[in-house]
Scaffold this motif. Structure first.
Motif, PDB file in Angstrom:
ATOM      1  N   MET A  48     174.276 138.455  50.466  1.00 57.09           N
ATOM      2  CA  MET A  48     173.537 139.499  51.018  1.00 57.09           C
ATOM      3  C   MET A  48     173.604 139.543  52.216  1.00 57.09           C
ATOM      4  O   MET A  48     173.703 138.739  53.036  1.00 57.09           O
ATOM      5  N   LYS A  49     173.572 140.618  52.876  1.00 52.26           N
ATOM      6  CA  LYS A  49     173.308 141.002  54.388  1.00 52.26           C
ATOM      7  C   LYS A  49     171.831 141.073  54.643  1.00 52.26           C
ATOM      8  O   LYS A  49     170.942 141.816  53.934  1.00 52.26           O
ATOM      9  N   TYR A  77     174.357 137.025  57.013  1.00 50.33           N
ATOM     10  CA  TYR A  77     174.661 136.894  55.401  1.00 50.33           C
ATOM     11  C   TYR A  77     174.033 135.468  55.120  1.00 50.33           C
ATOM     12  O   TYR A  77     174.262 134.621  55.514  1.00 50.33           O
ATOM     13  N   ARG A  78     173.558 135.625  53.604  1.00 50.63           N
ATOM     14  CA  ARG A  78     173.070 134.796  52.957  1.00 50.63           C
ATOM     15  C   ARG A  78     173.281 134.586  51.715  1.00 50.63           C
ATOM     16  O   ARG A  78     173.675 135.831  51.175  1.00 50.63           O
ATOM     17  N   VAL A  91     167.104 143.192  53.063  1.00 52.84           N
ATOM     18  CA  VAL A  91     168.310 142.677  52.788  1.00 52.84           C
ATOM     19  C   VAL A  91     168.798 143.914  51.827  1.00 52.84           C
ATOM     20  O   VAL A  91     168.337 144.882  51.453  1.00 52.84           O
ATOM     21  N   SER A  92     170.327 143.772  51.848  1.00 61.18           N
ATOM     22  CA  SER A  92     171.164 144.743  51.089  1.00 61.18           C
ATOM     23  C   SER A  92     172.187 143.731  50.506  1.00 61.18           C
ATOM     24  O   SER A  92     172.726 142.831  51.040  1.00 61.18           O
ATOM     25  N   PRO A  93     172.912 144.335  49.598  1.00 64.71           N
ATOM     26  CA  PRO A  93     174.121 143.604  48.919  1.00 64.71           C
ATOM     27  C   PRO A  93     175.194 143.756  50.201  1.00 64.71           C
ATOM     28  O   PRO A  93     175.230 144.441  50.832  1.00 64.71           O
ATOM     29  N   ALA A  94     175.828 142.513  50.036  1.00 61.96           N
ATOM     30  CA  ALA A  94     177.037 142.407  50.989  1.00 61.96           C
ATOM     31  C   ALA A  94     178.353 143.345  50.662  1.00 61.96           C
ATOM     32  O   ALA A  94     178.324 143.735  49.602  1.00 61.96           O
TER      33      ALA A  94
END
Length: 94
Positions: A48-49, A77-78, A91-94
């Motif tokens: 995720m970003k 990113y994590r 957060v948002s999906p990568a």
């Protein structure tokens, strides 16, 4: 119990969560686009970003660092299965 706000940019939803909860636990419950194939930190599908509040997540583990390097993930990113919420974060999906 301490609480924090966790915002999922992809679905424009903010939830109040207990400090220490892993992002994937909440993402899974509310239907965010952050997907996963495991919950152990070694596959990388839940990348995720972190849009805001990077400093409000737990430190990366050795396993997470390895997976992030293998996936050439950028600085913000994590892995949602590893990142614990310690304060307000978006957060948002990568």
């Amino acid at each position: 119990m301490a609480k924090a706000k966790l915002n999922f940019k992809d679905i424009d939803v903010t939830v109040t969560v207990p400090v220490g909860v892993r992002v994937i636990e909440i993402s899974d419950k509310i239907g965010s686009g952050i997907v996963y194939g495991c919950r152990e930190g070694d596959c990388g599908t839940c990348l995720m970003k972190v849009e805001d509040g990077w400093e409000n997540l737990s430190s990366t583990s050795v396993i997470e660092d390895k997976v992030l390097r293998e996936n050439a993930a950028g600085r913000h990113y994590r892995l949602a299965c590893q990142a614990q919420v310690l304060g307000d974060v978006s957060v948002s999906p990568a």
